[in-house]
Design a protein around this motif. Sequence first.
Motif, PDB file in Angstrom:
ATOM      1  N   GLN A  81      45.175  41.079   8.885  1.00 26.28           N
ATOM      2  CA  GLN A  81      46.419  40.882   9.626  1.00 26.28           C
ATOM      3  C   GLN A  81      46.389  39.525  10.303  1.00 26.28           C
ATOM      4  OE1 GLN A  81      46.846  44.112  12.420  1.00 26.28           O
ATOM      5  NE2 GLN A  81      48.085  45.330  11.015  1.00 26.28           N
ATOM      6  N   ALA A  82      47.549  38.912  10.408  1.00 28.11           N
ATOM      7  CA  ALA A  82      47.692  37.665  11.162  1.00 28.11           C
ATOM      8  C   ALA A  82      48.976  37.756  11.964  1.00 28.11           C
ATOM      9  CB  ALA A  82      47.725  36.456  10.227  1.00 28.11           C
ATOM     10  N   GLN A  83      48.945  37.258  13.170  1.00 29.35           N
ATOM     11  CA  GLN A  83      50.130  37.337  14.014  1.00 29.35           C
ATOM     12  C   GLN A  83      50.402  36.013  14.695  1.00 29.35           C
ATOM     13  OE1 GLN A  83      49.547  40.335  17.067  1.00 29.35           O
ATOM     14  NE2 GLN A  83      48.717  38.837  18.495  1.00 29.35           N
ATOM     15  N   HIS A  84      51.680  35.786  14.981  1.00 29.06           N
ATOM     16  CA  HIS A  84      52.118  34.612  15.724  1.00 29.06           C
ATOM     17  C   HIS A  84      53.024  35.075  16.851  1.00 29.06           C
ATOM     18  CE1 HIS A  84      50.512  31.525  13.026  1.00 29.06           C
ATOM     19  NE2 HIS A  84      50.759  32.397  12.075  1.00 29.06           N
ATOM     20  N   ILE A  85      52.857  34.459  18.004  1.00 27.93           N
ATOM     21  CA  ILE A  85      53.625  34.812  19.198  1.00 27.93           C
ATOM     22  C   ILE A  85      54.570  33.666  19.524  1.00 27.93           C
ATOM     23  CG2 ILE A  85      53.481  35.333  21.658  1.00 27.93           C
ATOM     24  CD1 ILE A  85      50.764  36.603  21.129  1.00 27.93           C
ATOM     25  N   ILE A  86      55.848  33.994  19.671  1.00 25.64           N
ATOM     26  CA  ILE A  86      56.878  33.003  19.972  1.00 25.64           C
ATOM     27  C   ILE A  86      57.635  33.463  21.205  1.00 25.64           C
ATOM     28  CG2 ILE A  86      58.913  31.778  19.123  1.00 25.64           C
ATOM     29  CD1 ILE A  86      57.951  32.398  16.279  1.00 25.64           C
ATOM     30  N   HIS A  87      57.685  32.604  22.224  1.00 29.55           N
ATOM     31  CA  HIS A  87      58.411  32.917  23.451  1.00 29.55           C
ATOM     32  C   HIS A  87      59.831  32.359  23.335  1.00 29.55           C
ATOM     33  CE1 HIS A  87      54.663  34.175  25.357  1.00 29.55           C
ATOM     34  NE2 HIS A  87      54.114  33.081  24.855  1.00 29.55           N
ATOM     35  N   ASP A 140      68.127  39.299  24.815  1.00 31.19           N
ATOM     36  CA  ASP A 140      67.249  38.949  23.692  1.00 31.19           C
ATOM     37  C   ASP A 140      66.069  38.085  24.122  1.00 31.19           C
ATOM     38  OD1 ASP A 140      68.770  40.274  21.712  1.00 31.19           O
ATOM     39  OD2 ASP A 140      70.193  38.605  21.677  1.00 31.19           O
ATOM     40  N   GLU A 141      66.048  37.668  25.375  1.00 35.00           N
ATOM     41  CA  GLU A 141      64.940  36.851  25.857  1.00 35.00           C
ATOM     42  C   GLU A 141      63.656  37.668  25.874  1.00 35.00           C
ATOM     43  OE1 GLU A 141      65.016  33.466  29.076  1.00 35.00           O
ATOM     44  OE2 GLU A 141      64.849  35.409  30.053  1.00 35.00           O
ATOM     45  N   GLY A 142      62.547  37.028  25.531  1.00 32.30           N
ATOM     46  CA  GLY A 142      61.274  37.729  25.560  1.00 32.30           C
ATOM     47  C   GLY A 142      60.254  37.103  24.639  1.00 32.30           C
ATOM     48  N   THR A 143      59.180  37.843  24.372  1.00 34.22           N
ATOM     49  CA  THR A 143      58.084  37.401  23.518  1.00 34.22           C
ATOM     50  C   THR A 143      58.195  38.106  22.177  1.00 34.22           C
ATOM     51  OG1 THR A 143      56.649  37.032  25.423  1.00 34.22           O
ATOM     52  CG2 THR A 143      55.586  37.278  23.281  1.00 34.22           C
ATOM     53  N   TYR A 144      58.295  37.316  21.120  1.00 34.84           N
ATOM     54  CA  TYR A 144      58.432  37.848  19.766  1.00 34.84           C
ATOM     55  C   TYR A 144      57.108  37.710  19.029  1.00 34.84           C
ATOM     56  CZ  TYR A 144      63.480  38.161  20.422  1.00 34.84           C
ATOM     57  OH  TYR A 144      64.733  38.496  20.874  1.00 34.84           O
ATOM     58  N   ILE A 145      56.738  38.743  18.296  1.00 34.11           N
ATOM     59  CA  ILE A 145      55.471  38.779  17.575  1.00 34.11           C
ATOM     60  C   ILE A 145      55.755  38.989  16.094  1.00 34.11           C
ATOM     61  CG2 ILE A 145      53.249  39.927  17.332  1.00 34.11           C
ATOM     62  CD1 ILE A 145      53.563  40.865  20.234  1.00 34.11           C
ATOM     63  N   CYS A 146      55.297  38.042  15.278  1.00 33.26           N
ATOM     64  CA  CYS A 146      55.377  38.159  13.823  1.00 33.26           C
ATOM     65  C   CYS A 146      54.020  38.649  13.327  1.00 33.26           C
ATOM     66  CB  CYS A 146      55.737  36.807  13.198  1.00 33.26           C
ATOM     67  SG  CYS A 146      55.683  36.775  11.388  1.00 33.26           S
ATOM     68  N   LEU A 147      53.994  39.814  12.695  1.00 33.64           N
ATOM     69  CA  LEU A 147      52.753  40.437  12.254  1.00 33.64           C
ATOM     70  C   LEU A 147      52.786  40.605  10.736  1.00 33.64           C
ATOM     71  CD1 LEU A 147      50.055  41.734  13.124  1.00 33.64           C
ATOM     72  CD2 LEU A 147      51.264  43.909  13.299  1.00 33.64           C
TER      73      LEU A 147
END
Length: 435
Positions: free
Chosen positions: A288-294, A274-281
């Motif tokens: 559109q707005a996005q947030h990146i969570i490592h 499950d490790e990785g970069t998650y993107i909320c779009l």
Amino acid sequence: FFSLPKGPEEGPTAAPPFRRVDIALGCSYVGADVSGLLRTLGGSSSEHPATLLLRGISVRDDGNLDDVTEYKVPQENPDSSSPIVFEVSAELVSIPHAESLLHADCEGEEVTCEISPYSSQWAGKGPCRTSWFVANLQLSGGISIVLVLRGPHCGSQEEEVEHSATLHPKLRIPMSKEGTLLTTVEFQSSSRNTSLRTHLGGSVTLDCRFVLAPSSSLSSLEWKRQHQGSGRSLFRYQVGSTGPEAQPKVRVDVAELLGSGDASLRLEGVSVGDEGTYICLVSTPLHQAQHIIHLHVVAPPRVRVIPAAVSFERDVTTTLTCSIAGYYPLDVSVSWTQKTPEVDTEIPLSNARFSSHRQSRDGTYSITSYLSISSATAQAPATYSCHVSHVALAEPISVSAHLKAPEQMGSEGLMGGFIATIIFIVVLFSVLRRR
């Protein structure tokens, strides 16, 4: 940062007190040419100093707002080299984490602010046309904020003639008498974390929230995950559809999504995969707005030293084994020390040997370290310790083995024999007495 008190906010409750302030943030404007083409679309781009002026923001009054300084626009008639001042109204959409933005300097946090044109689509024709901008704010503590700003707009020919005399010298859009660009927040989203660390097998919530102006509406929400060059969609909800599309172990509360704008993702039973970069779009019909969570997964090592106690024997080499298992990620530090009664400090040892790393089915790693103790060079009694440091540990783990001196072993044997003799005599005396 500059702040202008506006007096206490009226409301039914007096505690805690709130005050309206202006918050000014130093930014960079990453612009486009006057035709409106973004740099991503091949147009020329430039970086220009800018100020994001948030007007009348309601914040808690903690008693430290009396010495705030009034923000003043640097100059009323800016030229093309002057900083671009974006004056933002938040009457329709609140500003998230306003206190953190206001007190960032005092709390030692840095705020990174970048403003850019949202797209090449301009509403209207002629010199007065509606423009859209996006402001990306990043606090060093982890908070990220996206503000979608609607620029000036007008509808009649008379207004166009009036505004044409006050166009901004660089952006060529209407500006106020003070030389600022009047904008309104139409859409904001935020996240409390840009990087998270969670333990293997646990649960974690990836924060993502948004607020829309009354004239706008949610279109869709999607969560994606990217890792090592590959990506996949974990959750997708389209407003009006029968239900969300979600992968196992992930959950978004759709009721909270539609009710309060909480788009946070809950991940259960976290594994190494499950490790990785998650993107909320978050998407509306227009924006559109996005947030990146490592997300970083960690697992602490288990450490064991065998044997725990060693008897000193002449002309014999004893090997201590330090087993380190179940840790993630791979990087781990292992060292050995020796401590004797004569020397109160631990002495580092450099003659340890190591096995290769081994990876188990759950993705965690293990390694073994060996320390050879020769009777020709060893000092007894002594304590040999294996020290292990890892990112999942708050402090290093130390596990020890004890080397006993020959006299210790001999005295222990004599003492045991003496005790056994006493017991034998007592038992024999009791038997004879009974007879």
